[in-house]
Design an enzyme around this catalytic site. Structure first.
Site, PDB file in Angstrom:
ATOM      1  N   SER A  59      21.665 110.752  61.405  1.00 30.64           N
ATOM      2  CA  SER A  59      22.638 111.083  60.615  1.00 30.64           C
ATOM      3  C   SER A  59      24.189 110.441  61.204  1.00 30.64           C
ATOM      4  O   SER A  59      25.121 111.228  61.422  1.00 30.64           O
ATOM      5  CB  SER A  59      22.335 112.420  59.715  1.00 30.64           C
TER       6      SER A  59
ATOM      7  N   LEU B 278      31.833 129.237  78.131  1.00 25.55           N
ATOM      8  CA  LEU B 278      30.603 127.652  76.800  1.00 25.55           C
ATOM      9  C   LEU B 278      32.241 127.094  76.532  1.00 25.55           C
ATOM     10  O   LEU B 278      33.125 128.047  75.645  1.00 25.55           O
ATOM     11  CB  LEU B 278      29.896 128.943  75.450  1.00 25.55           C
TER      12      LEU B 278
ATOM     13  N   ASP C 122      22.083 121.656  58.845  1.00 29.37           N
ATOM     14  CA  ASP C 122      21.475 120.663  58.496  1.00 29.37           C
ATOM     15  C   ASP C 122      20.315 121.943  57.163  1.00 29.37           C
ATOM     16  O   ASP C 122      19.789 122.296  58.180  1.00 29.37           O
ATOM     17  CB  ASP C 122      20.423 119.545  58.191  1.00 29.37           C
ATOM     18  N   GLY C 123      21.014 121.583  56.255  1.00 29.58           N
ATOM     19  CA  GLY C 123      20.287 122.601  54.710  1.00 29.58           C
ATOM     20  C   GLY C 123      20.753 123.676  54.438  1.00 29.58           C
ATOM     21  O   GLY C 123      20.009 124.416  53.130  1.00 29.58           O
ATOM     22  N   ASN C 124      21.596 123.536  54.148  1.00 28.86           N
ATOM     23  CA  ASN C 124      22.896 124.717  53.889  1.00 28.86           C
ATOM     24  C   ASN C 124      22.716 124.570  52.277  1.00 28.86           C
ATOM     25  O   ASN C 124      22.697 125.513  51.480  1.00 28.86           O
ATOM     26  CB  ASN C 124      24.163 124.298  54.271  1.00 28.86           C
TER      27      ASN C 124
ATOM     28  N   ARG D   5      20.352 122.976  50.275  1.00 27.70           N
ATOM     29  CA  ARG D   5      19.301 123.846  49.459  1.00 27.70           C
ATOM     30  C   ARG D   5      18.529 124.382  50.167  1.00 27.70           C
ATOM     31  O   ARG D   5      18.057 125.449  49.268  1.00 27.70           O
ATOM     32  CB  ARG D   5      17.657 122.591  50.778  1.00 27.70           C
TER      33      ARG D   5
ATOM     34  N   ARG E 140      30.861 113.199  49.428  1.00 28.53           N
ATOM     35  CA  ARG E 140      30.643 114.627  48.613  1.00 28.53           C
ATOM     36  C   ARG E 140      31.261 115.100  47.654  1.00 28.53           C
ATOM     37  O   ARG E 140      32.695 114.498  47.488  1.00 28.53           O
ATOM     38  CB  ARG E 140      29.968 115.959  49.847  1.00 28.53           C
TER      39      ARG E 140
ATOM     40  N   HIS F   5      26.514 126.982  53.102  1.00 26.88           N
ATOM     41  CA  HIS F   5      27.307 126.838  54.020  1.00 26.88           C
ATOM     42  C   HIS F   5      28.416 127.546  54.333  1.00 26.88           C
ATOM     43  O   HIS F   5      28.689 127.938  55.432  1.00 26.88           O
ATOM     44  CB  HIS F   5      28.797 125.716  53.291  1.00 26.88           C
TER      45      HIS F   5
HETATM   46  C1  IPE Z   1      23.839 115.611  58.114  1.00 25.73           C
HETATM   47  O1  IPE Z   1      23.533 115.982  57.504  1.00 25.73           O
HETATM   48  C2  IPE Z   1      25.612 116.096  58.587  1.00 25.73           C
HETATM   49  C3  IPE Z   1      26.250 117.775  59.309  1.00 25.73           C
HETATM   50  C4  IPE Z   1      24.401 118.036  59.494  1.00 25.73           C
HETATM   51  C5  IPE Z   1      27.245 117.463  58.999  1.00 25.73           C
HETATM   52  P1  IPE Z   1      23.621 115.061  56.454  1.00 25.73           P
HETATM   53  O2  IPE Z   1      23.018 116.437  55.181  1.00 25.73           O
HETATM   54  O3  IPE Z   1      24.891 114.630  56.246  1.00 25.73           O
HETATM   55  O4  IPE Z   1      22.642 114.316  56.247  1.00 25.73           O
HETATM   56  P2  IPE Z   1      21.654 113.436  56.091  1.00 25.73           P
HETATM   57  O5  IPE Z   1      22.248 113.272  54.940  1.00 25.73           O
HETATM   58  O6  IPE Z   1      20.445 114.217  55.426  1.00 25.73           O
HETATM   59  O7  IPE Z   1      21.676 112.098  57.093  1.00 25.73           O
HETATM   60  C1  IPE Z   2      24.430 120.965  56.112  1.00 28.77           C
HETATM   61  O1  IPE Z   2      23.932 121.457  55.209  1.00 28.77           O
HETATM   62  C2  IPE Z   2      25.836 120.606  56.183  1.00 28.77           C
HETATM   63  C3  IPE Z   2      26.911 119.479  56.126  1.00 28.77           C
HETATM   64  C4  IPE Z   2      26.020 118.147  55.916  1.00 28.77           C
HETATM   65  C5  IPE Z   2      27.967 119.993  55.346  1.00 28.77           C
HETATM   66  P1  IPE Z   2      23.783 120.064  53.827  1.00 28.77           P
HETATM   67  O2  IPE Z   2      25.438 120.343  52.592  1.00 28.77           O
HETATM   68  O3  IPE Z   2      23.662 118.779  53.873  1.00 28.77           O
HETATM   69  O4  IPE Z   2      22.509 120.776  52.910  1.00 28.77           O
HETATM   70  P2  IPE Z   2      21.161 120.250  52.739  1.00 28.77           P
HETATM   71  O5  IPE Z   2      20.971 118.678  53.442  1.00 28.77           O
HETATM   72  O6  IPE Z   2      22.078 119.792  51.392  1.00 28.77           O
HETATM   73  O7  IPE Z   2      20.424 120.639  51.474  1.00 28.77           O
HETATM   74 MG    MG Z   3      22.201 117.667  54.786  1.00 30.13          MG
END
Ligand code: IPE
Ligand code: IPE
Ligand code: MG
Length: 255
Positions: free
Chosen positions: A204, A139, A28-30, A32, A79, A45
């Site tokens: 999530s 793996l 998570d966090g791509n 932001r 999204r 991403h």
């Molecule tokens: C969870 O991240 C899904 C993945 C990492 C693929 P999200 O960014 O979609 O989750 P929420 O919306 O913060 O709960």
């Molecule tokens: C996780 O990063 C990747 C996917 C959910 C596909 P996000 O796209 O959720 O990044 P943030 O949480 O908005 O920063």
């Molecule tokens: Mg996210």
């Protein structure tokens, strides 16, 4: 000392725990990461793919047997279309470009989730890479695509109900082992360690059933910055933990 009546399997787990056998990651966090750099979310991403490469390589090197990556949730279909198709294109590129290196690193590929919902091209490329890597035995890399834990659990319920209806199993045969076998993770052991990056501390809808006793590790690092050293920090933390599975570690004799 563990009490004698405690199952040997559990005793073994507590005493021999060193490396996690199965690590699952909510990457998570791509978005932001990109937004902080005034770039489109898809840029994040794209950078995240480099972290995937680094973590898969490290996991293989240290001897982890199963790595499960949450790449796209069922909810993520909601999204903007441009972001969704950007992610699908990155996935196409990943499974084609990495095929050879994954093969050389003895990685086997598996997917969980409703892959029938993916664009036909993506599904085809993912299936081709899975086929290409099928005889590897290092793996096992599982990628969760269009995955949702609740959907997976309801699907398992439906499968079991069908079997009961067809007299293939009796109701009293339904237990957690049988249930687990009807999930998409099938014969893969439950995750020992679950990592989530980006500072969010939630599940999530990921592997809801399977993480019942997983150790949790939350990192504030955004996924595109998460590399070998961060992964190894999580592994080190895991190694220092004591898993009890509801048991007691030592039984003191009454004074
Ligand atoms: C969870 O991240 C899904 C993945 C990492 C693929 P999200 O960014 O979609 O989750 P929420 O919306 O913060 O709960
Ligand atoms: C996780 O990063 C990747 C996917 C959910 C596909 P996000 O796209 O959720 O990044 P943030 O949480 O908005 O920063
Ligand atoms: Mg996210």
């Amino acid at each position: 000392m563990l009490h004698d009546s405690q199952p040997t399997e559990l005793k073994k787990k507590i005493y021999t725990q060193s490396l996690p056998e199965h690590v699952a990651i909510i990457m998570d966090g791509n978005g932001r990461w990109a937004q902080e750099r005034r770039k489109p979310r898809v840029w994040g991403h794209k950078k995240g793919v480099e972290s995937v490469r680094a973590v898969v390589k490290t996991a293989g090197e240290v001897g982890i047997k199963y790595l499960t990556l949450y790449a796209f949730s069922e909810e993520n279909w909601g999204r903007p279309q441009s972001e969704v198709s950007g992610i699908m294109t990155l996935l196409d590129t990943f499974v084609v470009r990495e095929r050879k290196e994954l093969y050389e690193n003895n990685v086997r590929l598996k997917t969980i989730g409703r892959i029938e919902k993916l664009p036909a091209k993506t599904r085809k490329l993912v299936q081709e890479t899975t086929e290409y890597l099928k005889d590897n035995d290092g793996l096992t890399l599982t990628i969760a695509l269009s995955y949702g834990g609740r959907t997976e659990i309801s699907a398992a319920c439906r499968m079991i109900a069908e079997k009961v209806k067809n007299h293939e199993i009796n109701v009293d045969q339904i237990d957690s082992e049988l249930f687990g076998q009807h999930l998409s993770t099938g014969s893969i052991p439950d995750p020992d360690l679950l990592i989530r990056t980006s500072g969010e501390q939630r599940i999530s809808n990921f592997l809801l059933w399977q993480i019942a006793y997983s150790e949790l590790w939350f990192s504030t690092v955004y996924w595109p910055d998460f590399r070998r050293e961060h992964f190894l920090d999580a592994i080190q933390s895991y190694k220092n933990r004591k898993r009890r599975f509801g048991l007691v570690e030592s039984v003191q004799a009454p004074i």
